[in-house]
Design a protein around this motif. Structure first.
Motif, PDB file in Angstrom:
ATOM      1  N   ARG A  27       0.823  -1.197   0.000  1.00 24.17           N
ATOM      2  CA  ARG A  27       0.000   0.000   0.000  1.00 24.17           C
ATOM      3  C   ARG A  27       0.871   1.267   0.000  1.00 24.17           C
ATOM      4  NH1 ARG A  27      -4.734  -0.450  -0.322  1.00 24.17           N
ATOM      5  NH2 ARG A  27      -5.941   1.455  -0.218  1.00 24.17           N
ATOM      6  N   CYS A  28       0.562   2.238  -0.845  1.00 22.27           N
ATOM      7  CA  CYS A  28       1.300   3.512  -0.838  1.00 22.27           C
ATOM      8  C   CYS A  28       0.635   4.436   0.181  1.00 22.27           C
ATOM      9  CB  CYS A  28       1.227   4.193  -2.198  1.00 22.27           C
ATOM     10  SG  CYS A  28       1.756   3.159  -3.524  1.00 22.27           S
ATOM     11  N   GLY A  58      -7.326   3.246  -8.873  1.00 25.97           N
ATOM     12  CA  GLY A  58      -8.774   3.147  -8.729  1.00 25.97           C
ATOM     13  C   GLY A  58      -9.490   4.451  -8.392  1.00 25.97           C
ATOM     14  N   PHE A  62      -5.418   7.309  -4.155  1.00 27.63           N
ATOM     15  CA  PHE A  62      -4.562   8.009  -3.188  1.00 27.63           C
ATOM     16  C   PHE A  62      -3.626   8.961  -3.932  1.00 27.63           C
ATOM     17  CE2 PHE A  62      -0.034   7.469  -2.287  1.00 27.63           C
ATOM     18  CZ  PHE A  62       0.100   8.338  -1.208  1.00 27.63           C
ATOM     19  N   VAL A 122     -24.558  -8.610 -14.151  1.00 31.99           N
ATOM     20  CA  VAL A 122     -24.419  -7.256 -13.593  1.00 31.99           C
ATOM     21  C   VAL A 122     -25.786  -6.610 -13.773  1.00 31.99           C
ATOM     22  CG1 VAL A 122     -23.242  -5.026 -13.695  1.00 31.99           C
ATOM     23  CG2 VAL A 122     -21.996  -7.110 -14.320  1.00 31.99           C
ATOM     24  N   GLY A 195     -19.928  -1.724 -20.358  1.00 29.48           N
ATOM     25  CA  GLY A 195     -18.783  -2.613 -20.133  1.00 29.48           C
ATOM     26  C   GLY A 195     -17.498  -2.046 -20.736  1.00 29.48           C
ATOM     27  N   GLY A 197     -15.396   0.415 -18.953  1.00 31.18           N
ATOM     28  CA  GLY A 197     -14.544   1.092 -17.973  1.00 31.18           C
ATOM     29  C   GLY A 197     -13.093   0.625 -18.030  1.00 31.18           C
ATOM     30  N   ASN A 199     -11.673  -1.084 -20.409  1.00 27.00           N
ATOM     31  CA  ASN A 199     -11.115  -0.830 -21.745  1.00 27.00           C
ATOM     32  C   ASN A 199     -10.548   0.574 -21.844  1.00 27.00           C
ATOM     33  OD1 ASN A 199     -11.758  -3.336 -22.565  1.00 27.00           O
ATOM     34  ND2 ASN A 199     -13.569  -2.774 -23.735  1.00 27.00           N
TER      35      ASN A 199
HETATM   36  C1  LIG Z   1     -20.351  -3.828 -11.553  1.00 29.78           C
HETATM   37  C2  LIG Z   1     -19.272  -3.424 -12.501  1.00 29.78           C
HETATM   38  C3  LIG Z   1     -19.125  -4.089 -13.711  1.00 29.78           C
HETATM   39  C4  LIG Z   1     -18.130  -3.711 -14.621  1.00 29.78           C
HETATM   40  N1  LIG Z   1     -18.017  -4.372 -15.805  1.00 29.78           N
HETATM   41  C5  LIG Z   1     -17.070  -4.002 -16.701  1.00 29.78           C
HETATM   42  C6  LIG Z   1     -16.935  -4.678 -17.948  1.00 29.78           C
HETATM   43  O1  LIG Z   1     -17.690  -5.576 -18.263  1.00 29.78           O
HETATM   44  N2  LIG Z   1     -15.944  -4.262 -18.792  1.00 29.78           N
HETATM   45  C7  LIG Z   1     -15.104  -3.230 -18.496  1.00 29.78           C
HETATM   46  O2  LIG Z   1     -14.241  -2.876 -19.317  1.00 29.78           O
HETATM   47  N3  LIG Z   1     -15.208  -2.575 -17.307  1.00 29.78           N
HETATM   48  C8  LIG Z   1     -16.165  -2.937 -16.409  1.00 29.78           C
HETATM   49  N4  LIG Z   1     -16.264  -2.292 -15.205  1.00 29.78           N
HETATM   50  C9  LIG Z   1     -15.323  -1.222 -14.895  1.00 29.78           C
HETATM   51  C10 LIG Z   1     -13.995  -1.800 -14.383  1.00 29.78           C
HETATM   52  O3  LIG Z   1     -14.236  -2.683 -13.305  1.00 29.78           O
HETATM   53  C11 LIG Z   1     -13.093  -0.664 -13.924  1.00 29.78           C
HETATM   54  O4  LIG Z   1     -13.057   0.340 -14.910  1.00 29.78           O
HETATM   55  C12 LIG Z   1     -11.666  -1.213 -13.703  1.00 29.78           C
HETATM   56  O5  LIG Z   1     -11.666  -2.188 -12.698  1.00 29.78           O
HETATM   57  C13 LIG Z   1     -10.737  -0.083 -13.328  1.00 29.78           C
HETATM   58  O6  LIG Z   1      -9.448  -0.614 -13.215  1.00 29.78           O
HETATM   59  P1  LIG Z   1      -8.321   0.190 -12.457  1.00 29.78           P
HETATM   60  O7  LIG Z   1      -7.135  -0.722 -12.466  1.00 29.78           O
HETATM   61  O8  LIG Z   1      -8.204   1.564 -13.001  1.00 29.78           O
HETATM   62  O9  LIG Z   1      -8.855   0.359 -10.955  1.00 29.78           O
HETATM   63  P2  LIG Z   1      -9.192  -0.770  -9.877  1.00 29.78           P
HETATM   64  O10 LIG Z   1      -9.719  -2.012 -10.527  1.00 29.78           O
HETATM   65  O11 LIG Z   1     -10.034  -0.107  -8.833  1.00 29.78           O
HETATM   66  O12 LIG Z   1      -7.765  -1.157  -9.270  1.00 29.78           O
HETATM   67  C14 LIG Z   1      -7.051  -0.244  -8.466  1.00 29.78           C
HETATM   68  C15 LIG Z   1      -5.973  -1.014  -7.723  1.00 29.78           C
HETATM   69  O13 LIG Z   1      -5.194  -0.090  -6.971  1.00 29.78           O
HETATM   70  C16 LIG Z   1      -4.994  -0.623  -5.680  1.00 29.78           C
HETATM   71  N5  LIG Z   1      -4.802   0.491  -4.735  1.00 29.78           N
HETATM   72  C17 LIG Z   1      -5.705   1.411  -4.328  1.00 29.78           C
HETATM   73  N6  LIG Z   1      -5.163   2.263  -3.459  1.00 29.78           N
HETATM   74  C18 LIG Z   1      -3.863   1.880  -3.303  1.00 29.78           C
HETATM   75  C19 LIG Z   1      -2.779   2.373  -2.521  1.00 29.78           C
HETATM   76  N7  LIG Z   1      -2.881   3.443  -1.724  1.00 29.78           N
HETATM   77  N8  LIG Z   1      -1.581   1.712  -2.613  1.00 29.78           N
HETATM   78  C20 LIG Z   1      -1.438   0.618  -3.414  1.00 29.78           C
HETATM   79  N9  LIG Z   1      -2.433   0.122  -4.176  1.00 29.78           N
HETATM   80  C21 LIG Z   1      -3.629   0.741  -4.104  1.00 29.78           C
HETATM   81  C22 LIG Z   1      -6.243  -1.434  -5.377  1.00 29.78           C
HETATM   82  O14 LIG Z   1      -6.001  -2.397  -4.384  1.00 29.78           O
HETATM   83  C23 LIG Z   1      -6.526  -2.053  -6.736  1.00 29.78           C
HETATM   84  O15 LIG Z   1      -5.830  -3.254  -6.896  1.00 29.78           O
HETATM   85  C24 LIG Z   1     -17.261  -2.647 -14.293  1.00 29.78           C
HETATM   86  C25 LIG Z   1     -17.408  -1.957 -13.072  1.00 29.78           C
HETATM   87  C26 LIG Z   1     -18.403  -2.339 -12.182  1.00 29.78           C
HETATM   88  C27 LIG Z   1     -18.567  -1.608 -10.871  1.00 29.78           C
END
Ligand SMILES: Cc1cc2nc3c(=O)[nH]c(=O)nc-3n(C[C@H](O)[C@H](O)[C@H](O)COP(=O)(O)OP(=O)(O)OC[C@H]3O[C@@H](n4cnc5c(N)ncnc54)[C@H](O)[C@@H]3O)c2cc1C
Length: 286
Positions: A27-28, A58, A62, A122, A195, A197, A199
């Motif tokens: 964790r950062c 995400g 942070f 979903v 679907g 996000g 991508n």
């Molecule tokens: C119900 C639902 C269905 C979805 N279906 C689809 C779909 O079918 N297709 C599609 O393309 N998208 C879909 N999405 C969107 C997709 O889930 C998100 O856009 C995607 O997960 C975002 O990825 P990310 O890596 O940016 O963020 P996240 O998946 O949120 O990952 C962030 C990562 O950062 C880590 N993190 C957070 N804070 C810290 C910290 N301080 N230090 C270290 N690590 C940290 C977390 O633990 C996590 O592992 C859906 C979303 C939802 C809610």
């Protein structure tokens, strides 16, 4: 085309990514940036030093907060209920979606194919409805989904726990700052109805890598002027996807029946116009 899209379970992606990160995954907790580099202070005392930090952490990023980048947020007033089912009829690798207008305005049910005769659901519903559904017994949830999907896949059996996730829309005011770039949900969160996000986040990663790799010899990868190229290239696609998704959400949220008729006529027309349909397909595949 042989395949329109790939459906990968989030848990599988997470597992693969986590195995690639070990033993650094931690964790950062603090970010410090100066003229020469950025330092990330990790839980447990370790630090990382780099010329560029990519905040891909995400929606509650942070890194975004630490960099003082503001984000505009809006609650969709919905939660998504997610669960897996076994289905009686073969899904033939087809993704199904039902958009509900009228009184159920804005509700979207998706059944996505998984290996074997399994589907991932979903179902975006008004928050109270979603909570009621999530807390219902498994057989009752399966029956409701079966009814709402017009039994397209026959009888359904719940094979996982049902979870609900609050849905919101988010746009970071900036994608870059000195020695820092935001990517994925840290920069933008859209409704899951299309679907798209993840991508959108993968496209961020690709463009950022291109910009950094193609920089002039000797150029600092954390140079904000260089990073602005990434911001400029991503601004329009992010805005366009956000507008399409929020537009669809609004279109199905309206209670007026004549707007509903107009909307259905428009979508039926889109379905019958191969040129327009191909443009949409190409956009979804990019
Ligand atoms: C119900 C639902 C269905 C979805 N279906 C689809 C779909 O079918 N297709 C599609 O393309 N998208 C879909 N999405 C969107 C997709 O889930 C998100 O856009 C995607 O997960 C975002 O990825 P990310 O890596 O940016 O963020 P996240 O998946 O949120 O990952 C962030 C990562 O950062 C880590 N993190 C957070 N804070 C810290 C910290 N301080 N230090 C270290 N690590 C940290 C977390 O633990 C996590 O592992 C859906 C979303 C939802 C809610």
């Amino acid at each position: 085309m042989p395949e329109l899209a790939w459906i990968v379970e989030d848990s599988e992606l997470q597992r693969a990514l986590a195995s690639g990160l070990e033993p650094m995954a931690a964790r950062c907790e603090r970010l410090q940036t100066d003229e020469r580099s950025s330092r990330l202070f990790l839980e447990g005392g370790a630090t990382l030093e780099a010329r560029l930090v990519v905040g891909a952490d995400g929606a509650n990023s942070f890194v975004r907060r630490a960099a003082g980048i503001a984000a505009a947020e809006r609650d969709y007033g919905q939660s998504a209920v997610v669960a897996n089912f076994r289905c009686e009829k073969p899904h033939r690798n087809t993704a199904y979606q039902w958009f509900r207008g009228g009184l159920q305005g804005g509700a979207v049910l998706a059944l996505l194919p998984l290996p074997g005769e399994h589907v991932s659901m979903v179902w975006s519903l008004p928050t109270r409805e979603a909570e009621r559904l999530r807390a219902a017994p498994g057989a009752a949830i399966a029956q409701e989904v079966e009814r709402a999907s017009k039994a397209a896949l026959g009888a359904l059996t719940l094979v996982s726990e049902a979870r609900s996730i609050a849905l919101r829309r988010l746009r970071a005011g900036r994608l870059v700052a000195p020695r820092l770039a935001l990517a994925g949900d840290a920069a933008h969160v859209i409704h899951p109805l299309a679907g798209q996000g993840l991508n959108l986040g993968l496209q961020d990663a690709r463009v950022l890598a291109e910009v950094v790799n193609q920089r002039e010899p000797g150029r600092d990868p954390g140079d904000e002027r260089l990073l602005r190229r990434y911001e400029r290239q991503r601004a329009e696609p992010i805005l366009a996807m956000d507008a399409v998704v929020s537009g669809l959400f609004a279109l199905y949220g309206v209670k007026s029946s004549w707007i509903g008729h107009l909307r259905n006529a428009g979508l039926n027309l889109t379905d019958r116009l191969p040129v327009l349909k191909n443009i949409l397909v190409r956009q979804a595949m990019s």
